[in-house]
Design a protein around this motif. Structure first.
Motif, short mmCIF file in Angstrom:
data_model
loop_
_atom_site.label_atom_id
_atom_site.label_comp_id
_atom_site.label_asym_id
_atom_site.label_seq_id
_atom_site.Cartn_x
_atom_site.Cartn_y
_atom_site.Cartn_z
N UNK A 20 9.73 0.44 0.46
CA UNK A 20 9.18 1.78 0.69
C UNK A 20 10.02 2.71 1.58
N UNK A 21 10.91 2.24 2.47
CA UNK A 21 11.75 3.21 3.17
C UNK A 21 12.63 4.05 2.22
N UNK A 22 12.82 3.57 0.99
CA UNK A 22 13.64 4.29 0.03
C UNK A 22 12.89 5.28 -0.83
N UNK A 23 11.60 5.50 -0.55
CA UNK A 23 10.80 6.40 -1.38
C UNK A 23 11.39 7.79 -1.58
N UNK A 24 11.94 8.45 -0.55
CA UNK A 24 12.45 9.80 -0.78
C UNK A 24 13.45 9.88 -1.94
N UNK A 25 14.47 9.00 -1.92
CA UNK A 25 15.45 9.00 -3.02
C UNK A 25 14.82 8.50 -4.31
N UNK A 41 0.80 -1.22 0.00
CA UNK A 41 0.00 0.00 0.00
C UNK A 41 0.84 1.27 0.00
N UNK A 42 1.92 1.33 0.77
CA UNK A 42 2.78 2.50 0.74
C UNK A 42 3.40 2.68 -0.65
N UNK A 43 3.79 1.55 -1.26
CA UNK A 43 4.49 1.62 -2.54
C UNK A 43 3.59 2.06 -3.69
N UNK A 44 2.28 2.05 -3.45
CA UNK A 44 1.33 2.60 -4.41
C UNK A 44 0.98 4.04 -4.07
N UNK A 45 0.54 4.27 -2.82
CA UNK A 45 -0.03 5.57 -2.47
C UNK A 45 1.00 6.67 -2.30
N UNK A 46 2.18 6.37 -1.76
CA UNK A 46 3.16 7.44 -1.53
C UNK A 46 3.60 8.09 -2.84
N UNK A 47 4.09 7.32 -3.85
CA UNK A 47 4.46 8.00 -5.10
C UNK A 47 3.26 8.61 -5.80
N UNK A 48 2.09 7.95 -5.71
CA UNK A 48 0.88 8.47 -6.35
C UNK A 48 0.55 9.87 -5.83
N UNK A 49 0.43 10.01 -4.51
CA UNK A 49 0.02 11.30 -3.96
C UNK A 49 1.17 12.31 -3.93
N UNK A 50 2.40 11.86 -3.77
CA UNK A 50 3.53 12.79 -3.79
C UNK A 50 3.66 13.44 -5.16
#
Length: 434
Positions: free
Chosen positions: A177-182, A20-29
């Motif tokens: 998903x902890x790597x989302x920022x980079x 779920x994080x790997x979908x929603x975080x990049x989607x909304x960011x």
């Protein structure tokens, strides 16, 4: 605006039980930054849902439980490859099945052959292997995917941590998903876009326990991806401690359902932290604010930020803390509808969250009703912080031009009606004289 580039469009390739994080975080960011994102799933239409999975480390592997329902906003059968500038592929268990779908494999191959940016995280590198586009390419992934990538001819890069990311040409790969920022930063750069005015320091309230899962992680990583330093703190807990989260979903009932979410790891100690050294305060929602609102130290920090007129962004039930701090009097404010009484009794003017993704800014205060509003919530905070996204500026200019054209068309219609009226009067006057 004449001569401006069109807004970037990105495709998010979804499937049931993607993380779920790997979908929603990049989607909304990406939406917050001004990038247009179409979320699709083979065999499904816009408005359909994909179930997501909560994956968190447990011993040598991860545990899995049910996540939020993710609503698609486009139809896979109707999309055209040429309409998109980049591709994002979340991980989880969905890629195991998507990699066996020839229509998906062919679509991903087109992106690769065109040199368009592709991002894959966790297990979605299985789709890259199926599309035969990793041969000779530097690539990382969740460790158990390594043997498949090696067999597909990739130059396997052993992940140093769950936040490890690798960029090789148009290909960005991450471990989890902890790597989302980079991961998100690299993708925005690959799209040819830019963000300026970041490197702000954000004070981020978490817990005690059961803040809303998305309302913690999406703004937390979206702000980090912008280059902000974000300290997530919880009273009576220290850096490295965890807070359990709650998944609040809208599933047809009069209120929200609740399921266990991820465990969120704090990044700083609450005790001894100098709140005056931060540029903004963020307050997620969920059930935690009911208890944080009873903590005098929490209330004192909120008062300090509001008195200093620094940006404060609060969403959902987070406004219970603002109400308890006595900082809403005379302010315009929204929140989750069940918090309306708190807001009104605190002396604020209630702004109806209709639809539920509406957010509002009043002076230094940004308020939102629930996690579907994250893109606007994050963007409005960015505006207060002076963080500028090239894509968002382009989107705003396109909106301005659209509104200007509509106004010009309205004035032309009025002018035409006035000319027709004058012509009718002249004809009537001519008929009377005859």
């Amino acid at each position: 605006m004449a001569g401006s580039k069109p807004q970037r469009r990105v495709l998010l390739l979804c499937g049931d039980y993607m993380e779920e994080y790997e979908a929603m975080v990049p989607f909304q960011a990406l939406l917050a930054y001004g990038v247009s994102v179409d979320a699709v799933c083979p065999g499904k239409k816009a408005g359909d849902i994909c179930r997501t999975a909560v994956h968190q480390m447990s011993g040598s592997t991860y545990s899995e439980s049910r996540g939020h329902n993710f609503t698609l906003n486009a139809t896979f059968a109707e999309i055209e490859f040429s309409d998109y500038d980049g591709l994002v592929m979340p991980g989880g268990r969905a890629p195991e099945y998507l990699a066996m779908d020839q229509s998906v494999v062919d679509f991903v191959s087109k992106f690769s052959h065109a040199g368009k940016p592709i991002t894959a995280i966790c297990h979605s590198q299985l789709i890259l292997a199926a599309a035969n586009i990793v041969k000779g390419r530097k690539c990382t992934a969740y460790p158990t995917v390594g043997p498949v990538l090696i067999a597909a001819g990739a130059h396997w890069v052993e992940p140093e941590s769950l936040s490890h990311c690798i960029t090789d040409g148009n290909l960005v790969t991450g471990v989890a998903y902890p790597g989302h920022p980079e991961f998100i930063q690299s993708f925005v750069k690959a799209l040819g876009s830019s963000i300026t005015g970041s490197e702000k320091r954000i004070f981020f309230y978490v817990g005690y326990d059961y803040m809303e899962d998305y309302e913690v992680y999406v703004p937390f990583e979206s702000l980090q991806a912008l280059g902000c330093h974000v300290d997530a703190v919880c009273p009576k807990k220290k850096s490295g401690d965890t807070c359990p989260t709650a998944i609040h979903d809208f599933e047809g009932d009069r209120t929200y359902s609740e399921k266990p979410g991820h465990d969120f790891t704090l990044t700083a100690d609450f005790e001894g932290l100098d709140a005056s050294s931060y540029d903004a305060l963020v307050i997620p929602g969920g059930r935690a604010p009911e208890y944080l609102a009873l903590d005098g130290k929490v209330i004192a920090v909120v008062k300090d930020f509001m008195e200093a007129k620094k940006p404060v962004a609060s969403i959902c039930h987070g406004q219970q803390i603002l109400a308890a701090a006595g900082v809403l009097k005379g302010k315009k404010c929204t929140a989750y509808p069940a918090v309306k009484l708190d807001v009104l009794l605190a002396g604020a003017t209630w702004l109806e969250p209709d639809p539920i993704d509406r957010c509002f800014t009043d002076g230094n205060l940004v308020t939102g009703a629930a996690w579907p509003g994250h893109p606007e919530f994050i963007f409005q905070l960015m505006a207060l912080l002076g963080i500028k996204s090239e894509e968002r500026m382009r989107k705003e200019m396109e909106r301005f031009d659209h509104e200007r054209r509509k106004e010009e068309e309205r004035l032309m219609r009025e002018q035409q009606r006035e000319e027709e009226r004058l012509l009718r009067e002249q004809r009537r006057e001519s008929e009377r004289q005859e």
